[in-house]
Design an enzyme around this catalytic site. Structure first.
Site, mmCIF file in Angstrom:
data_model
loop_
_atom_site.group_PDB
_atom_site.id
_atom_site.type_symbol
_atom_site.label_atom_id
_atom_site.label_comp_id
_atom_site.label_asym_id
_atom_site.label_seq_id
_atom_site.Cartn_x
_atom_site.Cartn_y
_atom_site.Cartn_z
ATOM 1 N N GLY A 53 -9.979 -7.742 -1.578
ATOM 2 C CA GLY A 53 -10.281 -8.720 -0.532
ATOM 3 C C GLY A 53 -9.446 -9.988 -0.595
ATOM 4 O O GLY A 53 -8.279 -9.974 -0.970
ATOM 5 N N ARG A 85 0.819 -1.221 0.000
ATOM 6 C CA ARG A 85 0.000 0.000 0.000
ATOM 7 C C ARG A 85 0.852 1.269 0.000
ATOM 8 O O ARG A 85 0.447 2.290 -0.563
ATOM 9 C CB ARG A 85 -0.948 -0.005 1.202
ATOM 10 N N GLY A 103 -13.997 -3.547 0.451
ATOM 11 C CA GLY A 103 -15.376 -3.045 0.385
ATOM 12 C C GLY A 103 -15.590 -2.040 -0.726
ATOM 13 O O GLY A 103 -16.629 -2.017 -1.379
#
Length: 401
Positions: free
Chosen positions: A358, A40, A381
Site C-alpha cells: 500500500g 510489477r 489488501g
C-alpha cells in the site's frame, strides 16, 4: 502456509508443457499509454525465466485496471507485452482475448521456451465472478498452474482460484514464495522484539490488523489520521481532525488490550496541524494535549518521530503498514519520511524491515530508500489480510509442500 513452489518443479516436470502463470501486471500508465513504473513486471521475471529455462511454454495471465467485464481498449495489455519483451530479451506474443480461438491458435503455435501474454482477464465478467465455465476455458490451453500474483491472492477469481480445479500441479511462483517467507515468518516466527507501525486515516480499515498484531508484537506504533480517534477516546480535544465517532469505544478497547497483553502502545506526542486540508495550508506544531479548535492534524510532529526512532532502535523486526500523515503534501510528509529513513538505517544493523504494501511502499520510494528495506510487499489488501491471519484463496488453492 507451506506450499509447493516453482523450485519444486524439475525440468522433466515442465519441459514442453504449457504452464499457465497468473501474474500481476496491473502497472501504472501515463496519458500517452507509457508505463511509468514497471516494478510489477520485473518482479515476475525470476519465475518466468526459471520456467522458460526449463523448456516450458509460458502462458501469462493478468488483470489490468477495472474494466468490469467489458472490453476497454485503453486497458489492453499491449504496452505490457512490449516492455516484457524488452526485459526478457525475447519476443512476447499477445493474444486478442484470453480465451477463444485466437488464444488457442497462438498457444498451439508456441515452441518450448516461448512466452505468450493473454489479453486482460477482467474483460470477462467470469473472472471476478469466479465462473467455473470461464475458469475451465482459461485452463483448457494449459497443463499446469503457477500463481505469482500476490497482489490478487486475497481474491477468489477464476484466474487465481477457479483454474486450480482443472490443472495440476498448482504451485506458487518465486514472488509469492518470498511474500509468504517474509510476511508469514514476521508474524509466526519473528526475531524479537517485534514492532509494528500502523498508519492510515481510519481505524475501521485497520481494526483486523491491529487486533491480530496485538497478539503478536512487542511494540505497536500508531500514526496517521486514526490517532485522533484514540485521542478523542482519551478525552482530548482534537479540533476538526478526522475522527470516527462510532469507533471511540473500540479505540479504548484496543488500548486496554495492549495494556493487558504487555504490548508497548505508542501514540504520537505532538502533531502538525493545518487550518484546512490543502498542500499550502497554514500549519503549526503542537503537543497532542494542546490541539486548538478549528485546526486539523495532518502529520505526526518532530518529537513523535524522535520518540518512535528511540523505541525502534531496540527492535529486531519491524513491519510498517500505512503512512504517518498526508505525505502527498510536502508540508505534511516529514513524519512519514522520518520513519522511512529510520527503517533504512536499521536494516544494515541486522533488523528485518518489512514494508507491508500500500501507501507505505509509495512512501519509501518517494524518500528513495526502497532498496534499503529487507522486503517490500507487492500486495496492498493481500498483505493486510495475511497480517490479519486471514486465509488467502489464491494461496490456499495451491498444492501443499
Amino acid at each position: 502456509m507451506s506450499k509447493k513452489t516453482v523450485a519444486n518443479l524439475s525440468q522433466s516436470d515442465v519441459a514442453g508443457k504449457r504452464v499457465f502463470v497468473r501474474v500481476d501486471f496491473n502497472v501504472p500508465l501515463d496519458d500517452s499509454g507509457k508505463i511509468t513504473d514497471d516494478t510489477r513486471i520485473r518482479a515476475a521475471l525470476p519465475t518466468i525465466q526459471d520456467l522458460t529455462g526449463k523448456g516450458a511454454k509460458v502462458i501469462l495471465a493478468s488483470h489490468f485496471g477495472r474494466p468490469k467485464g467489458k472490453v476497454v481498449d485503453s486497458m489492453r495489455l499491449t504496452p505490457v507485452a512490449a516492455r516484457l519483451s524488452e526485459l526478457l530479451g525475447q519476443p512476447v506474443v499477445k493474444t486478442d482475448d484470453c480465451i477463444g480461438e485466437d488464444a488457442a491458435a497462438k498457444v498451439a503455435a508456441m515452441a518450448d521456451g516461448d512466452v505468450l501474454l493473454l489479453e486482460n482477464v477482467r474483460f470477462h465478467a467470469g473472472e471476478e465472478g469466479n465462473d467455473p465455465e470461464f475458469a475451465k476455458q482459461l485452463a483448457s490451453n494449459a497443463d499446469l498452474y503457477v500463481n505469482d500474483a500476490f497482489g490478487t491472492a486475497h481474491r477468489a477469481h477464476a484466474s487465481t482460484e477457479g483454474v486450480t480445479k482443472f490443472l495440476s500441479p498448482c504451485v506458487a511462483g518465486y514472488l509469492i514464495e518470498k511474500e509468504l517467507q517474509f510476511l508469514q515468518a514476521a508474524i509466526d516466527n519473528p526475531q524479537r522484539p517485534l514492532a509494528a507501525i500502523v498508519g492510515g486515516s481510519k481505524v475501521s480499515s485497520k481494526i483486523g490488523v491491529i487486533e491480530t498484531l496485538l497478539d503478536k508484537v512487542d511494540k505497536l506504533f500508531i500514526g496517521g489520521g486514526m490517532i485522533f480517534t484514540f485521542y478523542k477516546a482519551r478525552g482530548l480535544n482534537v479540533g476538526k481532525s478526522l475522527v470516527e465517532e462510532d469507533k471511540l469505544e473500540l479505540a479504548k478497547a484496543l488500548e486496554a488490550k495492549a495494556k493487558e497483553k504487555g504490548v508497548d502502545f505508542l501514540l504520537p506526542t505532538d502533531v502538525v496541524l493545518a487550518d484546512n486540508f490543502a498542500p499550502d495550508a497554514n500549519s503549526q506544531t503542537v503537543a497532542v494535549e494542546a490541539i486548538p479548535d478549528g485546526w486539523m492534524g495532518l502529520d505526526i510532529g518532530p518529537d513523535s518521530v524522535k520518540t518512535f526512532q528511540a523505541a525502534l532502535e531496540t527492535c529486531k523486526s519491524v513491519i510498517w503498514n500505512g503512512p504517518m500523515g498526508v505525505f502527498e503534501f510536502e508540508k505534511f510528509a516529514a513524519g512519514t519520511e522520518g520513519i522511512a529513513r529510520t527503517l533504512a538505517t536499521l536494516t544494515p544493523q541486522g533488523v528485518t524491515t518489512i514494508i507491508g504494501g500500500g501507501d507505505s511502499v509509495a512512501a519509501v520510494e518517494q524518500v528513495g530508500v526502497a532498496d534499503q528495506m529487507s522486503h517490500i510487499s507487492t500486495g496492498g489488501g493481500a498483505s493486510l489480510e495475511l497480517l490479519e491471519g486471514k486465509v488467502l484463496p489464491g494461496i490456499a488453492a495451491l498444492d501443499e509442500a
